[in-house]
Design a protein around this motif. Structure first.
Motif, PDB file in Angstrom:
ATOM      1  N   ALA A 323      -5.013  12.449   1.143  1.00  0.00           N
ATOM      2  CA  ALA A 323      -3.632  12.693   1.565  1.00  0.00           C
ATOM      3  C   ALA A 323      -3.114  11.559   2.438  1.00  0.00           C
ATOM      4  O   ALA A 323      -1.924  11.213   2.387  1.00  0.00           O
ATOM      5  N   ASP A 324      -3.994  10.983   3.242  1.00  0.00           N
ATOM      6  CA  ASP A 324      -3.604   9.884   4.116  1.00  0.00           C
ATOM      7  C   ASP A 324      -4.545   8.708   3.876  1.00  0.00           C
ATOM      8  O   ASP A 324      -5.761   8.854   3.968  1.00  0.00           O
ATOM      9  N   PHE A 325      -3.988   7.539   3.563  1.00  0.00           N
ATOM     10  CA  PHE A 325      -4.808   6.359   3.315  1.00  0.00           C
ATOM     11  C   PHE A 325      -4.649   5.413   4.489  1.00  0.00           C
ATOM     12  O   PHE A 325      -3.712   4.629   4.569  1.00  0.00           O
ATOM     13  N   GLY A 326      -5.594   5.523   5.449  1.00  0.00           N
ATOM     14  CA  GLY A 326      -5.559   4.676   6.629  1.00  0.00           C
ATOM     15  C   GLY A 326      -6.730   3.725   6.673  1.00  0.00           C
ATOM     16  O   GLY A 326      -7.385   3.450   5.654  1.00  0.00           O
ATOM     17  N   ALA A 327      -7.040   3.218   7.857  1.00  0.00           N
ATOM     18  CA  ALA A 327      -8.113   2.232   8.010  1.00  0.00           C
ATOM     19  C   ALA A 327      -9.468   2.798   7.592  1.00  0.00           C
ATOM     20  O   ALA A 327     -10.272   2.109   6.969  1.00  0.00           O
ATOM     21  N   PHE A 328      -9.725   4.080   7.950  1.00  0.00           N
ATOM     22  CA  PHE A 328     -11.008   4.685   7.583  1.00  0.00           C
ATOM     23  C   PHE A 328     -11.156   4.772   6.073  1.00  0.00           C
ATOM     24  O   PHE A 328     -12.195   4.398   5.507  1.00  0.00           O
ATOM     25  N   GLU A 329     -10.102   5.264   5.397  1.00  0.00           N
ATOM     26  CA  GLU A 329     -10.152   5.396   3.938  1.00  0.00           C
ATOM     27  C   GLU A 329     -10.266   4.026   3.273  1.00  0.00           C
ATOM     28  O   GLU A 329     -10.975   3.864   2.269  1.00  0.00           O
ATOM     29  N   ALA A 330      -9.573   3.029   3.821  1.00  0.00           N
ATOM     30  CA  ALA A 330      -9.671   1.666   3.276  1.00  0.00           C
ATOM     31  C   ALA A 330     -11.094   1.131   3.427  1.00  0.00           C
ATOM     32  O   ALA A 330     -11.636   0.493   2.514  1.00  0.00           O
ATOM     33  N   GLY A 331     -11.710   1.405   4.585  1.00  0.00           N
ATOM     34  CA  GLY A 331     -13.090   0.965   4.798  1.00  0.00           C
ATOM     35  C   GLY A 331     -14.050   1.627   3.836  1.00  0.00           C
ATOM     36  O   GLY A 331     -14.963   0.977   3.298  1.00  0.00           O
ATOM     37  N   MET A 332     -13.861   2.911   3.593  1.00  0.00           N
ATOM     38  CA  MET A 332     -14.705   3.622   2.639  1.00  0.00           C
ATOM     39  C   MET A 332     -14.511   3.070   1.221  1.00  0.00           C
ATOM     40  O   MET A 332     -15.455   3.030   0.422  1.00  0.00           O
ATOM     41  N   THR A 333     -13.292   2.625   0.929  1.00  0.00           N
ATOM     42  CA  THR A 333     -13.026   2.020  -0.378  1.00  0.00           C
ATOM     43  C   THR A 333     -13.814   0.728  -0.543  1.00  0.00           C
ATOM     44  O   THR A 333     -14.402   0.470  -1.600  1.00  0.00           O
ATOM     45  N   VAL A 334     -13.853  -0.087   0.511  1.00  0.00           N
ATOM     46  CA  VAL A 334     -14.629  -1.345   0.466  1.00  0.00           C
ATOM     47  C   VAL A 334     -16.105  -1.042   0.207  1.00  0.00           C
ATOM     48  O   VAL A 334     -16.742  -1.653  -0.668  1.00  0.00           O
ATOM     49  N   ILE A 335     -16.653  -0.093   0.960  1.00  0.00           N
ATOM     50  CA  ILE A 335     -18.067   0.264   0.798  1.00  0.00           C
ATOM     51  C   ILE A 335     -18.334   0.799  -0.606  1.00  0.00           C
ATOM     52  O   ILE A 335     -19.344   0.446  -1.246  1.00  0.00           O
ATOM     53  N   ALA A 336     -17.415   1.639  -1.116  1.00  0.00           N
ATOM     54  CA  ALA A 336     -17.591   2.194  -2.459  1.00  0.00           C
ATOM     55  C   ALA A 336     -17.576   1.098  -3.518  1.00  0.00           C
ATOM     56  O   ALA A 336     -18.365   1.128  -4.478  1.00  0.00           O
ATOM     57  N   LEU A 337     -16.712   0.098  -3.350  1.00  0.00           N
ATOM     58  CA  LEU A 337     -16.636  -0.999  -4.325  1.00  0.00           C
ATOM     59  C   LEU A 337     -17.919  -1.827  -4.318  1.00  0.00           C
ATOM     60  O   LEU A 337     -18.381  -2.278  -5.374  1.00  0.00           O
ATOM     61  N   VAL A 338     -18.510  -2.021  -3.140  1.00  0.00           N
ATOM     62  CA  VAL A 338     -19.774  -2.761  -3.062  1.00  0.00           C
ATOM     63  C   VAL A 338     -20.893  -1.972  -3.747  1.00  0.00           C
ATOM     64  O   VAL A 338     -21.705  -2.534  -4.496  1.00  0.00           O
ATOM     65  N   ILE A 339     -20.916  -0.665  -3.517  1.00  0.00           N
ATOM     66  CA  ILE A 339     -21.936   0.175  -4.150  1.00  0.00           C
ATOM     67  C   ILE A 339     -21.776   0.158  -5.666  1.00  0.00           C
ATOM     68  O   ILE A 339     -22.764   0.035  -6.417  1.00  0.00           O
ATOM     69  N   LEU A 340     -20.537   0.264  -6.146  1.00  0.00           N
ATOM     70  CA  LEU A 340     -20.295   0.226  -7.590  1.00  0.00           C
ATOM     71  C   LEU A 340     -20.725  -1.117  -8.175  1.00  0.00           C
ATOM     72  O   LEU A 340     -21.248  -1.177  -9.291  1.00  0.00           O
ATOM     73  N   ALA A 341     -20.503  -2.195  -7.426  1.00  0.00           N
ATOM     74  CA  ALA A 341     -20.928  -3.524  -7.900  1.00  0.00           C
ATOM     75  C   ALA A 341     -22.439  -3.572  -8.072  1.00  0.00           C
ATOM     76  O   ALA A 341     -22.956  -4.182  -9.009  1.00  0.00           O
ATOM     77  N   MET A 342     -23.168  -2.907  -7.174  1.00  0.00           N
ATOM     78  CA  MET A 342     -24.632  -2.903  -7.255  1.00  0.00           C
ATOM     79  C   MET A 342     -25.142  -2.111  -8.461  1.00  0.00           C
ATOM     80  O   MET A 342     -26.280  -2.294  -8.890  1.00  0.00           O
ATOM     81  N   THR A 343     -24.329  -1.217  -9.002  1.00  0.00           N
ATOM     82  CA  THR A 343     -24.727  -0.487 -10.207  1.00  0.00           C
ATOM     83  C   THR A 343     -24.514  -1.312 -11.471  1.00  0.00           C
ATOM     84  O   THR A 343     -24.916  -0.894 -12.558  1.00  0.00           O
ATOM     85  N   GLY A 344     -23.847  -2.470 -11.333  1.00  0.00           N
ATOM     86  CA  GLY A 344     -23.566  -3.301 -12.493  1.00  0.00           C
ATOM     87  C   GLY A 344     -22.131  -3.227 -12.965  1.00  0.00           C
ATOM     88  O   GLY A 344     -21.757  -3.914 -13.911  1.00  0.00           O
ATOM     89  N   MET A 345     -21.303  -2.392 -12.311  1.00  0.00           N
ATOM     90  CA  MET A 345     -19.901  -2.292 -12.713  1.00  0.00           C
ATOM     91  C   MET A 345     -19.157  -3.567 -12.324  1.00  0.00           C
ATOM     92  O   MET A 345     -19.245  -4.032 -11.192  1.00  0.00           O
ATOM     93  N   HIS A 346     -18.430  -4.121 -13.269  1.00  0.00           N
ATOM     94  CA  HIS A 346     -17.660  -5.341 -13.015  1.00  0.00           C
ATOM     95  C   HIS A 346     -16.533  -5.028 -12.036  1.00  0.00           C
ATOM     96  O   HIS A 346     -15.935  -3.956 -12.095  1.00  0.00           O
ATOM     97  N   PRO A 347     -16.219  -5.969 -11.109  1.00  0.00           N
ATOM     98  CA  PRO A 347     -15.141  -5.695 -10.153  1.00  0.00           C
ATOM     99  C   PRO A 347     -13.791  -5.442 -10.821  1.00  0.00           C
ATOM    100  O   PRO A 347     -12.952  -4.738 -10.257  1.00  0.00           O
ATOM    101  N   VAL A 348     -13.571  -6.012 -11.989  1.00  0.00           N
ATOM    102  CA  VAL A 348     -12.338  -5.713 -12.714  1.00  0.00           C
ATOM    103  C   VAL A 348     -12.232  -4.208 -12.965  1.00  0.00           C
ATOM    104  O   VAL A 348     -11.185  -3.586 -12.759  1.00  0.00           O
ATOM    105  N   THR A 349     -13.331  -3.620 -13.394  1.00  0.00           N
ATOM    106  CA  THR A 349     -13.350  -2.190 -13.685  1.00  0.00           C
ATOM    107  C   THR A 349     -13.192  -1.356 -12.428  1.00  0.00           C
ATOM    108  O   THR A 349     -12.372  -0.428 -12.371  1.00  0.00           O
TER     109      THR A 349
END
Length: 428
Positions: A323-349
């Protein structure tokens, strides 16, 4: 690639012209320029690397399923238009920037004597970063191959190339990360992303320089002879892009980058080499554009995925965004993208998925954009499956395990820096 590569190259060059006409005049809809991308993707697909091919098939299947489901539940035609557009402004920006390799080959290879020692490695890190900000992966190949000609690259040199390239994703308007972020976070402003991205990149470069300087073998290693004079091109083009965006804010930044890149290389090759320069440009269209086949197919598949996911969520009335996208949610997004990258998912995806889910509720698209750029940069640095890492591993025989051991402390430190910058952004 043969005739198929030549045909695809000229087809995509025609699509680039259509994209520029659509971006600057609006005489034709932008999605018309996506049609050549889909045709070229069909032709390129058999020649894509097997690992990437599997991921593309998954993207096409998921995106197609979402659109198919949405079609039977009365979704608007905009989802199909978005798929047809095939991320055309991003694809054609990459193709236009690819022409700048002609400049790089002539200018960066003139010097033969390679400097040695700690400061040579640090200067190469910063210089290759500035070239990479405009030339993308080409800079890694040019610098890396030059060093490899003098002897096998060691992990320290491989780390230098990796960091110089991946840090560009924090801020460069010529980078695929910025192009896709501006598409995935509608409303995000280039000036804001660059303003907050550059300090993060400076910290990342200084941290990388400190780590490289501490390597036990650094004094014996060769660097690349990059001088202040040789960096005038990336600096000039970056300033022209920023100034053009200031005076013509309604024109897409990606279209500006494409036009400026084409105009620069056309003028440079014509003035400095005459007919030979024009022949080199034609030769690049014949074969050079086809070398980007992996990116072309991946971006078109990602466009279908984004459209399919958006269509599915719309037809099911599902809202996954907080519901609210603030600094905490943005930080969690960064961490999630790094984790997804480690699974082999391309950053484009992963960026496309994150943008599709989060952008509808993100009241500040610049905050989302910063998170996407940070996740892209850190993800490709850490993941053994990223394109830049795979290139360094295969081309210079540096193991993924070695790069991972050299990078994990950097990633932890930069995660803290990124989270602090996101918090600072929300405070100003």
């Amino acid at each position: 690639m043969g005739l198929k590569g030549v045909f695809s190259g000229w087809l995509l060059f025609l699509g680039l012209i259509l994209s520029l006409v659509a971006g600057f005049t609006h005489w034709i809809p932008g999605y018309y320029a996506g049609i050549p991308i889909w045709i070229a993707s069909f032709l390129f697909f058999p020649d894509v690397r097997p690992a990437q091919k599997k991921q593309i098939i998954v993207l096409l299947a998921l995106g197609g399923t979402g659109l198919f489901y949405g079609a039977f539940h009365g979704i608007e035609h905009q989802f199909f238009i978005r798929a047809l557009a095939a991320n055309q402004v991003v694809v054609y920006m990459l193709i236009a920037v690819g022409f700048l390799r002609l400049f790089a080959v002539d200018e960066m290879r003139q010097q033969e004597r390679l400097p040695q020692g700690k400061w040579a490695i640090i200067r190469t890190l910063f210089g290759a970063h500035l070239f990479g900000a405009v030339l993308n992966m080409s800079s890694v190949v040019i610098v890396g191959d030059k060093l490899a000609n003098k002897g096998k690259l060691v992990p320290t040199q491989g780390l230098m190339l990796l960091r110089a390239f991946s840090i560009c994703a924090f801020w460069s308007p010529f980078f695929a990360a910025m192009g896709l972020t501006l598409v995935s976070a509608p409303g995000a402003q280039l000036s804001t992303l660059v303003l907050f991205g550059i300090p993060v990149s400076i910290v990342a470069l200084l941290l990388s320089a400190w780590q490289l300087a501490k390597r036990p073998d650094v004094e014996q290693l060769l660097g690349y002879p990059i001088t202040l004079y040789s960096l005038w091109m990336p600096a000039l083009l970056a300033m022209i892009v920023m100034a053009s965006h200031h005076f013509w804010p309604k024109i897409s930044v990606l279209s500006l980058v494409s036009l400026i890149s084409l105009a620069f290389i056309g003028l440079w090759m014509s003035i400095t080499q005459g007919r030979i320069g024009i022949r080199k440009i034609r030769h690049h269209i014949d074969g050079g554009i086809a070398s980007s086949r992996g990116e072309v197919v991946l971006f078109s598949a990602a466009a279908l995925l984004a459209s399919g996911v958006a269509a599915l969520l719309s037809s099911l009335n599902i809202d996954l965004a907080p519901a609210d996208f603030g600094a905490f949610e943005a930080g969690m997004t960064v961490i999630a993208l790094v984790i997804l990258a480690m699974t082999g998912m391309h950053p484009v995806t992963s960026v496309v998925l994150a943008g599709s889910i989060l952008s509808p509720n993100a009241s500040d698209p610049d905050l989302l954009g910063l998170a996407l750029l940070m996740g892209w940069s850190l993800g490709i640095t850490l993941s053994p499956f990223s394109g830049i890492q795979l290139s360094i591993q295969s081309r210079y025989a540096i193991s993924a395990k070695t790069l991972l051991a050299l990078n994990w402390r950097y990633i932890l430190a930069m995660l803290v820096v990124c989270l602090l910058m996101l918090w600072l952004y929300t405070c100003v």
